[in-house]
Write an enzyme that holds these catalytic residues in place. Structure first.
Site, PDB file in Angstrom:
ATOM      1  N   GLN A  32      16.110 -33.977 -48.342  1.00 31.91           N
ATOM      2  CA  GLN A  32      16.605 -32.651 -47.986  1.00 31.91           C
ATOM      3  C   GLN A  32      15.442 -31.744 -47.584  1.00 31.91           C
ATOM      4  OE1 GLN A  32      19.860 -31.809 -47.789  1.00 31.91           O
ATOM      5  NE2 GLN A  32      20.407 -33.906 -48.359  1.00 31.91           N
ATOM      6  N   ARG A  41      15.106 -26.969 -36.486  1.00 32.56           N
ATOM      7  CA  ARG A  41      16.459 -27.319 -36.905  1.00 32.56           C
ATOM      8  C   ARG A  41      17.086 -26.224 -37.765  1.00 32.56           C
ATOM      9  NH1 ARG A  41      18.195 -28.548 -42.122  1.00 32.56           N
ATOM     10  NH2 ARG A  41      19.887 -30.046 -42.318  1.00 32.56           N
ATOM     11  N   GLY A  65      29.181 -32.227 -45.201  1.00 34.51           N
ATOM     12  CA  GLY A  65      27.891 -32.812 -45.539  1.00 34.51           C
ATOM     13  C   GLY A  65      26.889 -31.731 -45.884  1.00 34.51           C
ATOM     14  N   GLU A  87      30.191 -32.556 -50.023  1.00 35.06           N
ATOM     15  CA  GLU A  87      29.019 -33.438 -50.055  1.00 35.06           C
ATOM     16  C   GLU A  87      29.381 -34.723 -50.797  1.00 35.06           C
ATOM     17  OE1 GLU A  87      25.686 -35.430 -49.828  1.00 35.06           O
ATOM     18  OE2 GLU A  87      25.997 -33.574 -48.717  1.00 35.06           O
ATOM     19  N   GLU A 116      36.834 -37.614 -45.823  1.00 34.36           N
ATOM     20  CA  GLU A 116      38.037 -38.415 -45.644  1.00 34.36           C
ATOM     21  C   GLU A 116      38.871 -38.519 -46.915  1.00 34.36           C
ATOM     22  OE1 GLU A 116      34.992 -39.565 -42.621  1.00 34.36           O
ATOM     23  OE2 GLU A 116      34.961 -39.304 -44.802  1.00 34.36           O
ATOM     24  N   GLU A 130      25.581 -30.232 -39.993  1.00 32.58           N
ATOM     25  CA  GLU A 130      24.404 -30.816 -39.338  1.00 32.58           C
ATOM     26  C   GLU A 130      24.600 -32.319 -39.420  1.00 32.58           C
ATOM     27  OE1 GLU A 130      21.921 -32.912 -38.614  1.00 32.58           O
ATOM     28  OE2 GLU A 130      20.386 -32.219 -40.023  1.00 32.58           O
ATOM     29  N   GLU A 139      24.066 -42.934 -37.200  1.00 34.98           N
ATOM     30  CA  GLU A 139      24.635 -42.535 -38.493  1.00 34.98           C
ATOM     31  C   GLU A 139      26.150 -42.347 -38.432  1.00 34.98           C
ATOM     32  OE1 GLU A 139      22.642 -39.329 -40.491  1.00 34.98           O
ATOM     33  OE2 GLU A 139      20.660 -40.016 -39.870  1.00 34.98           O
TER      34      GLU A 139
END
Length: 373
Positions: A32, A41, A65, A87, A116, A130, A139
């Site tokens: 992180q 970013r 996320g 998360e 999901e 992000e 990914e």
């Protein structure tokens, strides 16, 4: 802390192998930190949110996320009424701690689980995430953003970012020949190894030579490499070969192998040692709720240094000879790897066209294939 009562599990648990190979990496603070200290970013997201406070004020936001929780914090500071920060990994505990420390728990609810498999009690006005990987699509996290959009976003709601573009550019790079040299060195080492096995143990391993050669060729010559490419390496302008509008892109379209034709102009001539791949994302809001200030985050070659995504460099050996008047007629295919759907397989066909001797000698396209690991 127990899971918030508003969360209902509606899906299955993530695949254990997928969790081990992908999600677990994001559960560490060091990872992180690597992303947070990428100020191009983090700064782009901060600017996109804080320059559009009117769009966030009083709204319900979903952060897909959330990781450390930083984007959820930005949304709350911009005036969001409620932020659901989802998360999948254990870093959710650190996100809760950070949010509580910044006295934003009354706005932000951290939910641990995959997008999901969770539910939230209301539709949202904005989804922020992000999700980008190397070469944009590595990914496959964009899948989850589209799932979240279809499940939770109100009609007319906005995605931050809202658009994405992929580019390829011709470059010069001494690393191309270095990789070839390393490949040959590896094969010379294999030959020495075979001789030693015969001399010391009377075992002939030559039956494995073809497999070893293929393995080493795949690694040295058919795998893209993270690079910090300087603009002076460019032999021509980057060509955009794919654009996405995330409000209209379907999950089915995203999962289909990409096939695009495009032209790369080689304004400085060759030889072209490699192709440099990168992406942009744009924060434009939605057509119903456009951003007041549009922000672009680019991973293009930059003299001040790369983002943590860098660029993906696809080496060409031998290089493609071109004259300054030439261009490359290209076709690109990008698909998900069968062994791991979060990794990519890239195929490029490139043919020199123009009035030079190199174009006249180019009878058929060069066929190049790469893995993005």
């Amino acid at each position: 802390m127990t899971e918030p009562s508003s969360v209902a599990k509606t899906g299955s648990a993530p695949d254990p192998t997928d969790f081990a190979n992908y999600f677990c990496t994001y559960g560490f603070l060091y990872h992180q930190k690597d992303m947070l200290e990428d100020h191009k970013r983090t700064g782009a997201y901060y600017q996109a949110v804080m320059s559009n406070k009117r769009q966030f004020a009083g709204k319900v936001v979903l952060d897909v996320g959330t990781g450390s929780g930083i984007l959820a914090i930005f949304a709350a500071k911009a005036g969001a009424r409620k932020v659901y920060a989802v998360e999948a990994t254990g870093i959710a505990a650190s996100a809760r701690k950070l949010i509580e420390h910044n006295k934003l728990s009354y706005v932000i609810e951290v939910i641990q689980g995959t997008i999901e498999s969770i539910d939230i009690p209301e539709k949202v006005d904005i989804i922020i995430s992000e999700w980008m990987g190397y070469f944009l699509l590595r990914e496959s996290m964009l899948d989850s953003v589209l799932v979240a959009r279809d499940k939770f976003l109100k009609p007319g709601g906005a995605l931050y970012p809202s658009h994405a573009s992929m580019y390829l550019a011709p470059i010069q790079s001494p690393n191309s020949q270095q990789r070839m040299s390393e490949f040959h060195g590896s094969m010379e080492g294999w030959a020495d190894f075979l001789q030693d096995m015969k001399n010391f143990y009377q075992v002939d391993l030559d039956v494995l030579s073809d497999s070893y050669r293929q393995e080493q060729r795949e690694y040295y010559l058919s795998t893209s490499q993270w690079t910090d490419t300087h603009p002076q390496q460019l032999l021509g302008p980057a060509s955009c070969f794919k654009r996405y509008d995330l409000h209209t892109l379907t999950l089915e379209e995203l999962k289909e192998p990409m096939k695009e034709d495009f032209i790369m102009h080689v304004t400085d001539g060759g030889p072209v040692d490699a192709f440099c791949g990168f992406f942009d994302v744009e924060f434009k809001g939605s057509s119903e709720n456009p951003a007041d200030v549009e922000v672009k985050l680019t991973t293009a070659p930059d003299p001040t240094g790369a983002t943590h995504w860098g660029q993906q460099t696809f080496y060409i050996s031998p290089p493609i000879d071109c004259a300054p008047s030439d261009h490359l007629k290209c076709a690109i295919g990008v698909s998900r790897r069968q062994d791991n759907h979060r990794l990519l397989r890239v195929k490029v066909a490139a043919k020199v066209e123009g009035n030079s001797m190199f174009a006249a000698q180019s009878q058929s396209p060069r066929m190049l294939e790469y893995n993005i690991d």
